[in-house]
Design an enzyme around this catalytic site. Sequence first.
Site, PDB file in Angstrom:
ATOM      1  N   PRO A   1      41.454  28.072 -97.645  1.00  0.00           N
ATOM      2  CA  PRO A   1      40.964  29.559 -97.663  1.00  0.00           C
ATOM      3  C   PRO A   1      40.491  30.038 -97.935  1.00  0.00           C
ATOM      4  CG  PRO A   1      44.126  28.966 -97.938  1.00  0.00           C
ATOM      5  CD  PRO A   1      43.392  28.132 -98.744  1.00  0.00           C
ATOM      6  N   GLU A   2      39.297  30.781 -98.176  1.00  0.00           N
ATOM      7  CA  GLU A   2      37.997  30.935 -98.819  1.00  0.00           C
ATOM      8  C   GLU A   2      37.673  32.439 -97.831  1.00  0.00           C
ATOM      9  OE1 GLU A   2      34.907  29.238-100.538  1.00  0.00           O
ATOM     10  OE2 GLU A   2      35.325  27.531 -99.937  1.00  0.00           O
TER      11      GLU A   2
ATOM     12  N   ARG B   1      51.037  22.790-100.176  1.00  0.00           N
ATOM     13  CA  ARG B   1      51.138  22.416-101.588  1.00  0.00           C
ATOM     14  C   ARG B   1      51.632  23.760-102.182  1.00  0.00           C
ATOM     15  NH1 ARG B   1      45.250  20.796-103.196  1.00  0.00           N
ATOM     16  NH2 ARG B   1      46.049  19.969-104.911  1.00  0.00           N
TER      17      ARG B   1
END
Length: 279
Positions: free
Chosen positions: A2-3, A115
């Site tokens: 996600p940016e 992650r």
Amino acid sequence: MPELPEVEVTRRGIDLPLRDALVLGLRLGKPLRWPLGCDPAKVQGQRIGPVLRRGKYLWVPLHPESSGGGPAGGLLLHLGMSGSLALLAQAPPPGPHDHFDLLTTQGTLRLNDPRRFGAVVWSPALDQPPAAALLARLGPEPFDPELTPQRFHAALQRHRAPIKSVLLAGGAVVGAGNIYACEALFQAGIHPGLRSDRLSRPRAEKLLAAVRATLARALTLGGSTLRDFSDVHGMSGAFQTEAAVYGRAGQACGRCGAAIRRIVQLQRSTYYCAQCQKR
DNA sequence: CTGGGCTCCTGTCAGC
DNA sequence: TGCTGACAGGAGCCCA
């Protein structure tokens, strides 16, 4: 993953549905980047306020009911590399990568993050620790009108690192991660290896416009989904299908036909067109 | 102070 | 088929 566009898409998806919802409970899965930092029972009975975004962080403010509950505060969320939030009316049992649930009267806000680079941290306020320390290093928001080309150029002048690295660091402007930094540099015709302090004023202005245009375009497309990003309704973004250079090593540049190159900067892949992007 | 390397963790995919 | 290594959207921390 996600940016800024993905985080903003996420924020828009949860803000109104969660507004004024009461927190019924909180469930934690495996550890995330940092510990929550408070007793999970503390948030129970709190009312949720407007969800804010700062950089790639989300802030979920919590206010106590007059009748009781703990002191006001909030949850600072980060999606890391692989996180996504879902708002579930009927939450199924958590899967192996569902590491945080906020149970509310308006549904369950669930963080899925394989992650586990993401984080959920309780803080008494945005401008107090620990939230304040995490937000302190962030540069200006890309769409802040106070971020003028002059100021952007001045910020770039303060660094001798490659421009791509400076964009990723977020001190000159927040929100452009690996995909959008590559795309904005392509759009601005700037080589990713160019020293930041060597950018002329006009090129800095062009780069700022490109960052804004790239992020805005991604926002309208619901962000990018490379492997696992989805919005709170489980929908994928579509920006990646029109990325000009990102992930296209070896393919022909859509503008000039030259082969798009891949190099490594800061242990991250950078994609660019050596023909269109000049030092 | 700055820049850059390392690290956290799991999953996927290419190549042998 | 199975193993191995490279790579993946972030960013704090540490060291030179």
